[in-house]
Motif scaffolding. Sequence first.
Motif, PDB file in Angstrom:
ATOM      1  N   UNK A 272      -0.920  12.903   0.570  1.00  0.00           N
ATOM      2  CA  UNK A 272      -0.556  11.815   1.237  1.00  0.00           C
ATOM      3  C   UNK A 272      -1.122  11.621   2.573  1.00  0.00           C
ATOM      4  N   UNK A 273      -1.543  12.441   3.274  1.00  0.00           N
ATOM      5  CA  UNK A 273      -2.585  12.359   4.435  1.00  0.00           C
ATOM      6  C   UNK A 273      -3.745  11.734   4.168  1.00  0.00           C
ATOM      7  N   UNK A 274      -4.387  12.289   3.177  1.00  0.00           N
ATOM      8  CA  UNK A 274      -5.655  11.711   2.525  1.00  0.00           C
ATOM      9  C   UNK A 274      -5.437  10.230   1.932  1.00  0.00           C
ATOM     10  N   UNK A 275      -4.519   9.995   1.445  1.00  0.00           N
ATOM     11  CA  UNK A 275      -4.182   8.579   0.837  1.00  0.00           C
ATOM     12  C   UNK A 275      -4.236   7.659   2.260  1.00  0.00           C
ATOM     13  N   UNK A 276      -2.973   7.878   3.048  1.00  0.00           N
ATOM     14  CA  UNK A 276      -2.854   7.139   4.386  1.00  0.00           C
ATOM     15  C   UNK A 276      -4.072   6.967   5.278  1.00  0.00           C
ATOM     16  N   UNK A 277      -5.209   7.943   5.137  1.00  0.00           N
ATOM     17  CA  UNK A 277      -6.386   7.777   5.908  1.00  0.00           C
ATOM     18  C   UNK A 277      -7.293   6.779   5.256  1.00  0.00           C
ATOM     19  N   UNK A 278      -7.273   6.934   3.952  1.00  0.00           N
ATOM     20  CA  UNK A 278      -8.111   6.081   2.994  1.00  0.00           C
ATOM     21  C   UNK A 278      -7.686   4.581   3.146  1.00  0.00           C
TER      22      UNK A 278
ATOM     23  N   UNK B 107       0.838  -1.044   0.103  1.00  0.00           N
ATOM     24  CA  UNK B 107      -0.061  -0.129   0.082  1.00  0.00           C
ATOM     25  C   UNK B 107       0.867   1.245   0.042  1.00  0.00           C
ATOM     26  N   UNK B 108       2.014   1.157   0.614  1.00  0.00           N
ATOM     27  CA  UNK B 108       2.800   2.440   0.770  1.00  0.00           C
ATOM     28  C   UNK B 108       3.402   2.705  -0.553  1.00  0.00           C
ATOM     29  N   UNK B 109       3.835   1.496  -1.104  1.00  0.00           N
ATOM     30  CA  UNK B 109       4.387   1.728  -2.585  1.00  0.00           C
ATOM     31  C   UNK B 109       3.598   2.052  -3.489  1.00  0.00           C
ATOM     32  N   UNK B 110       2.299   1.880  -3.498  1.00  0.00           N
ATOM     33  CA  UNK B 110       1.321   2.122  -4.342  1.00  0.00           C
ATOM     34  C   UNK B 110       0.882   3.862  -4.202  1.00  0.00           C
ATOM     35  N   UNK B 111       0.941   4.184  -2.785  1.00  0.00           N
ATOM     36  CA  UNK B 111       0.681   5.681  -2.610  1.00  0.00           C
ATOM     37  C   UNK B 111       1.650   6.413  -3.148  1.00  0.00           C
ATOM     38  N   UNK B 112       3.196   6.000  -2.814  1.00  0.00           N
ATOM     39  CA  UNK B 112       4.289   6.728  -3.339  1.00  0.00           C
ATOM     40  C   UNK B 112       4.217   6.781  -4.769  1.00  0.00           C
ATOM     41  N   UNK B 113       3.771   5.813  -5.564  1.00  0.00           N
ATOM     42  CA  UNK B 113       3.746   5.671  -7.247  1.00  0.00           C
ATOM     43  C   UNK B 113       2.577   6.715  -7.516  1.00  0.00           C
ATOM     44  N   UNK B 114       1.617   6.844  -6.880  1.00  0.00           N
ATOM     45  CA  UNK B 114       0.451   7.994  -7.055  1.00  0.00           C
ATOM     46  C   UNK B 114       0.955   9.188  -6.942  1.00  0.00           C
TER      47      UNK B 114
END
Length: 173
Positions: free
Chosen positions: A161-167, A140-147
């Motif tokens: 990044x905050x929004x992505x972590x919370x979702x 999930x962390x790698x996917x968020x960094x790619x986005x």
Amino acid sequence: MSDDGNKARRPEPPRRLNAPKALGVTLGRLTRPVLKKRGAALADILARWPEMTGPLLAAETQPERLIYAAGAGADATLEVAVSPAFALELQHLAPLVIERINGWFGYRAVAGLRLKQMPIRRAESPAAPSRTARPLTPEQRARLDAMLAGIEDRALRQALETLGRSLLGDSRR
């Protein structure tokens, strides 16, 4: 003499005075004196205000007291606290509110409204269930960094990044 002649002379049986009647027919007559008393009417209005007026009006208004003319058991003026932003709306809705209250009682309990603009004391609402964010998995962390890779603005990237972590870390998913 024929039987037809005897039937014509017979008196009608007396009507029963204690015949059963529907409860709704007598209930109003029996309860009206009790409900006309000042304390009972106000207590009923306070307890049933959201049911009488609906959720929108109940959220913006609160009944305060009934003001009776000298010697009157009905036709009271209901003093209503109303939030300042809603006062004009309630002024226009006053005939409807009076009609609903009087319909609830079955007699003319309230003749008018007196509006008192003030903050409304609302009952505490239950706290919303809190979301617990679980740690992100490496995938999930790698996917968020790619986005977020193409975003150069630091503030925007931080917010996304905050929004992505919370979702992604929402435990209810």
